[in-house]
Design an enzyme around this catalytic site. Structure first.
Site, PDB file in Angstrom:
ATOM      1  N   HIS A  37      -5.749   3.198  -2.649  1.00  0.00           N
ATOM      2  CA  HIS A  37      -5.255   2.661  -1.324  1.00  0.00           C
ATOM      3  C   HIS A  37      -4.183   1.670  -1.569  1.00  0.00           C
ATOM      4  O   HIS A  37      -3.049   1.790  -0.816  1.00  0.00           O
ATOM      5  CB  HIS A  37      -6.601   2.030  -0.961  1.00  0.00           C
ATOM      6  N   GLU A  40     -14.179  -6.138  27.019  1.00  0.00           N
ATOM      7  CA  GLU A  40     -13.453  -7.117  26.802  1.00  0.00           C
ATOM      8  C   GLU A  40     -12.142  -7.110  25.778  1.00  0.00           C
ATOM      9  O   GLU A  40     -11.094  -7.580  26.252  1.00  0.00           O
ATOM     10  CB  GLU A  40     -13.947  -8.402  26.639  1.00  0.00           C
ATOM     11  N   HIS A  87       0.916  -1.204   0.090  1.00  0.00           N
ATOM     12  CA  HIS A  87      -0.081   0.022  -0.002  1.00  0.00           C
ATOM     13  C   HIS A  87       0.842   1.279  -0.073  1.00  0.00           C
ATOM     14  O   HIS A  87       1.546   1.539   0.840  1.00  0.00           O
ATOM     15  CB  HIS A  87      -0.970   0.002   1.162  1.00  0.00           C
ATOM     16  N   HIS A 109     -23.959 -17.845  28.574  1.00  0.00           N
ATOM     17  CA  HIS A 109     -22.897 -17.746  29.564  1.00  0.00           C
ATOM     18  C   HIS A 109     -22.020 -18.835  29.681  1.00  0.00           C
ATOM     19  O   HIS A 109     -20.959 -18.953  30.009  1.00  0.00           O
ATOM     20  CB  HIS A 109     -23.099 -17.183  31.003  1.00  0.00           C
TER      21      HIS A 109
HETATM   22  C1  LIG Z   1      -9.855  -5.865  11.152  1.00  0.00           C
HETATM   23  C2  LIG Z   1      -9.494  -5.551   9.823  1.00  0.00           C
HETATM   24  N1  LIG Z   1     -10.635  -5.684   8.676  1.00  0.00           N
HETATM   25  C3  LIG Z   1     -10.248  -5.639   7.384  1.00  0.00           C
HETATM   26  C4  LIG Z   1      -8.795  -5.295   7.130  1.00  0.00           C
HETATM   27  C5  LIG Z   1      -8.503  -5.262   5.431  1.00  0.00           C
HETATM   28  N2  LIG Z   1      -8.165  -3.730   5.258  1.00  0.00           N
HETATM   29  C6  LIG Z   1      -7.088  -3.464   5.382  1.00  0.00           C
HETATM   30  S1  LIG Z   1      -6.703  -1.559   4.878  1.00  0.00           S
HETATM   31  C7  LIG Z   1      -8.516  -1.361   4.658  1.00  0.00           C
HETATM   32  C8  LIG Z   1      -9.219  -0.040   4.604  1.00  0.00           C
HETATM   33  C9  LIG Z   1      -8.914   0.519   5.488  1.00  0.00           C
HETATM   34  O1  LIG Z   1      -9.147   1.961   5.308  1.00  0.00           O
HETATM   35  P1  LIG Z   1      -8.205   3.309   6.002  1.00  0.00           P
HETATM   36  O2  LIG Z   1      -7.916   2.942   7.491  1.00  0.00           O
HETATM   37  O3  LIG Z   1      -8.981   4.445   5.829  1.00  0.00           O
HETATM   38  O4  LIG Z   1      -6.914   3.025   5.287  1.00  0.00           O
HETATM   39  P2  LIG Z   1      -6.637   4.009   3.636  1.00  0.00           P
HETATM   40  O5  LIG Z   1      -7.497   3.413   2.556  1.00  0.00           O
HETATM   41  O6  LIG Z   1      -6.927   5.317   4.023  1.00  0.00           O
HETATM   42  O7  LIG Z   1      -5.229   3.704   3.673  1.00  0.00           O
HETATM   43  C10 LIG Z   1      -9.077  -2.667   5.168  1.00  0.00           C
HETATM   44  C11 LIG Z   1     -10.542  -3.105   4.834  1.00  0.00           C
HETATM   45  C12 LIG Z   1      -7.857  -5.162   7.919  1.00  0.00           C
HETATM   46  N3  LIG Z   1      -6.678  -4.954   7.849  1.00  0.00           N
HETATM   47  N4  LIG Z   1      -8.305  -5.436   9.460  1.00  0.00           N
END
Ligand SMILES: Cc1ncc(C[n+]2csc(CCOP(=O)(O)OP(=O)(O)O)c2C)c(N)n1
Ligand SMILES: [Mg+2]
Length: 653
Positions: free
Chosen positions: A258, A405, A27, A467
């Protein structure tokens, strides 16, 4: 002529583009967008010394948006972290490199925590700030006085765990915690507004944070905002309005940039737009020199701090705590208690035994910081005399995490990674699934965190199937590097606490009961739980024809079943299995001796069968649960679901 900070930020942009391009994955969007903010933060504010990545009083920098790892790797390379050579940048995401897809702690010097699962970096950082606040109180501000900085994206703030983290930090007024929100209105699917239109500033404000918005490409304004953050009496959020892939020519601000989207032409265009004439992975000498100076900026402060520590009366204690070593005589009281428990064989719930073990440990091990997700009385995690961890001085060692949690487990990871404290806390085992993503990250990060999880089976009774954990123990046993303990009585509980504390590189889960069980161990001469599984009772009157394997509260069921079988003339052994992971680490000969040669093998556990084949083989008999529980007094449930000594004896045929 001084190097323009924009050029310094461009160095991050170019390295990020080049590394992602070469790896054909990764990225560049976020690193390019946040390059300006990162340049101001690292250039002027972050307290660090590239020559000493693990200096204890450094600021902690957490890249919660871990997919932007090239931002961090670029910073580590440019500021001169020795391990982060240009070859490592060129080997981004390759086997054996220090530049894995997402930052991994203990793998790359300068990486404070593993990030990638969005939201968790922020929640982990809360724990780091908590540890700092406590240690500053314990050792004094001349020894401990640093900040925690987080870069989080839209994704981090969408994740539910951010709510828990933000509200906990706000309540605790952790004013040395700053979140820099990469406010680029972009996630993978496109503009963030396709799924989120909330006002993040108002949201953080409502949780007790001081908030500010800033143009994330204006270095002067960014610096003013960071300075402002250091002067607040509460945690701070700075929403940095940025363009994703800033500097990437036509791709700048493109909501679909992205991830890996820049190819040869676009990279050429971007270089042109930046006026960057050097080839791939090459940083002009003047810009490289300016960054190296940033890397040395903290050296003087670090050396001065080292002198202060040396002169401090706390030096030895501080270093011991930060190295994760326990104080001398840490287990003296516990050992004496364990011996007396073997004699008295107290009949009680294993959660109560855990409370008794903690009473032996808390006064001697000042690093232990306890807590509970609002179940203190049920989890037996509180020891009389512990003060609440709270403002203004954070000297207390008991955290009221509230009903959070996941946030609690993530914060504990952060505390353990920060060092100097050993976090433990409680909830119900059924809610381990709420904490699970943080338990997993803790296991991956080798963090010494102890999760006390009581009410560990249908044995909790009347609260019913919501639970009553059925599948949680098996699912936790599946997790690498996690020690799952299910002790049977007071002696095993104390043994397991000792093991958990001694394992510096493993998180532990203590599965503990609500219902009372009789003592089963006669001797505490050897920590048998440390072997993971052991023969509790040998067969009487000849070679064993039956072996019964069991854990926790069902060990006493196994013992009663043995009585029945012995009376029927069937020599029967009982094996207790308090920790499967530790059993796997024993020698083959030991393991074979514990499994034994009895033709009939039975396991009994008030949970699902999954995994028990390891002990009983494919043909073994299992007495346990095959469905969810029910609401009733526990004695009735054990009877209705057939988890009784009679049923175990009958299974022997
Ligand atoms: C818990 C989780 N869900 C999904 C992902 C996959 N994922 C990686 S980056 C992203 C998009 C995140 O958007 P943002 O934080 O705004 O990053 P940007 O596109 O601005 O770099 C996703 C869905 C992940 N890494 N972790
Ligand atoms: Mg975004």
């Amino acid at each position: 002529m001084p190097v323009s900070p924009i050029k310094m930020a461009d160095a991050i942009r170019v390295l990020s583009m080049d590394a992602v391009h070469k790896a054909k994955s990764g990225h560049q969007g976020m690193p390019m967008g946040m390059a300006d903010v990162a340049t101001v933060l690292w250039g002027k504010f972050l307290k660090f010394d590239a020559a000493k990545p693990d200096w204890a009083d450094r600021d902690r920098f957490v890249l919660s948006a871990g997919h932007g790892s090239m931002l961090l790797y670029s910073l580590l390379h440019l500021t001169g972290f020795k391990a982060m050579t240009i070859q490592q940048i060129e080997n981004f995401r390759q086997w054996g490199s220090l530049t894995p897809g997402h930052p991994e702690v203990h793998h790359t010097p300068g990486v404070e925590t593993t990030t990638g699962p969005l939201g968790q970096g922020l929640a982990t950082a809360v724990g780091m700030a908590m540890a700092e606040a406590h240690l500053a109180s314990r050792f004094g501000k001349d020894v401990v006085d640093h900040r925690t900085w987080v870069i989080a994206g839209d994704g981090c703030l969408m994740e539910g765990v951010s709510h828990e983290a933000i509200s906990l930090a706000g309540r605790l007024k952790l004013n040395k915690l700053t979140v820099l929100f990469d406010d680029n209105n972009t996630t993978i699917d496109g503009e963030a507004t396709i799924s989120e239109t909330g006002d993040q500033l108002l949201r953080f404000k409502a949780a007790g944070w001081a908030v500010k918005a800033v143009d994330g490409h204006d270095h002067v304004k960014i610096a003013a905002a960071l300075r402002w953050a250091t002067k607040q009496d509460r945690p701070t959020l700075i929403a940095c309005k940025t363009l994703i892939s800033k500097g990437a020519g036509p791709k700048e601000g493109d909501p679909h940039s992205h991830g890996y989207t820049l190819f040869d032409d676009q990279i050429r265009d971007a270089r042109e737009a930046m006026g960057w004439t050097d080839g791939p992975f090459t940083v002009p000498a003047d810009i490289a020199g300016a960054w190296k100076a940033v890397g040395r900026r903290g050296a003087r402060v670090r050396k001065a701090w080292e002198a202060v520590l040396k002169a401090s009366a706390h030096a030895a204690d501080f270093e011991r705590a930060m190295n994760g070593q326990l104080p001398a005589g840490a287990f003296d009281k516990l050992t004496a208690y364990t011996a007396s428990a073997a004699e008295a064989k107290p009949n009680n719930a294993t959660r109560v035994h855990s409370g008794a073990a903690l009473e032996q440990l808390i006064p001697i091990i000042p690093e232990m910081i306890g807590g509970s997700a609002d179940l203190t009385g049920s989890n037996n995690t509180f020891v009389k005399g512990m003060a609440p961890f709270d403002t203004p001085d954070y000297a207390g060692r008991y955290v009221h995490y509230g009903v959070r949690e996941f946030g609690m487990a993530a914060a504990m990871n952060g505390m353990a990674l920060h060092g100097g404290v050993i976090p433990y806390s409680g909830t119900f085992l059924a809610f381990a699934d709420y904490s699970r993503p943080a338990i997993r990250l803790g296991a991956l990060m080798q963090a010494r965190v102890i999760h006390v999880m009581t009410h560990d089976s249908i044995g909790l009774g009347e609260d019913g199937p919501t639970h009553q954990p059925v599948e949680q123990i098996a699912s936790l046993r599946a997790m690498p590097n996690l020690l799952v303990f299910r002790p049977a009585d007071a002696v095993e509980v104390a043994e397991c606490w000792k093991i958990a504390l001694e394992h510096q590189s493993n998180p532990s889960v203590m599965c503990l009961s609500r219902q009372k069980v009789p003592g089963v161990r006669d001797s505490a001469a050897e920590n048998l739980s440390a072997k993971g599984a052991y023969e509790l009772l040998a067969a009487d009157g000849g070679e064993a024809v039956v072996t019964i394997f069991s854990s926790g509260t069902e060990v006493s069921v196994a013992v009663a079943a043995r009585d029945i079988l012995q009376a029927q003339g069937k020599p029967t052994r009982v094996v207790s299995t308090p920790c499967w992971e530790l059993f796997e680490q024993q020698s083959d000969a030991y393991k074979a001796s514990v499994i034994g040669k009895a033709p009939t093998r039975i396991a009994v556990e008030a949970a699902v069968r999954m995994g028990w084949e390891r002990f009983i083989g494919e043909d073994g008999k299992f007495v346990g649960m095959t469905h969810f529980g029910a609401s009733a007094p526990y004695e009735r449930l054990y009877k209705e679901f057939g988890i009784t000594a009679e049923a175990v004896a009958a299974a022997a045929g």
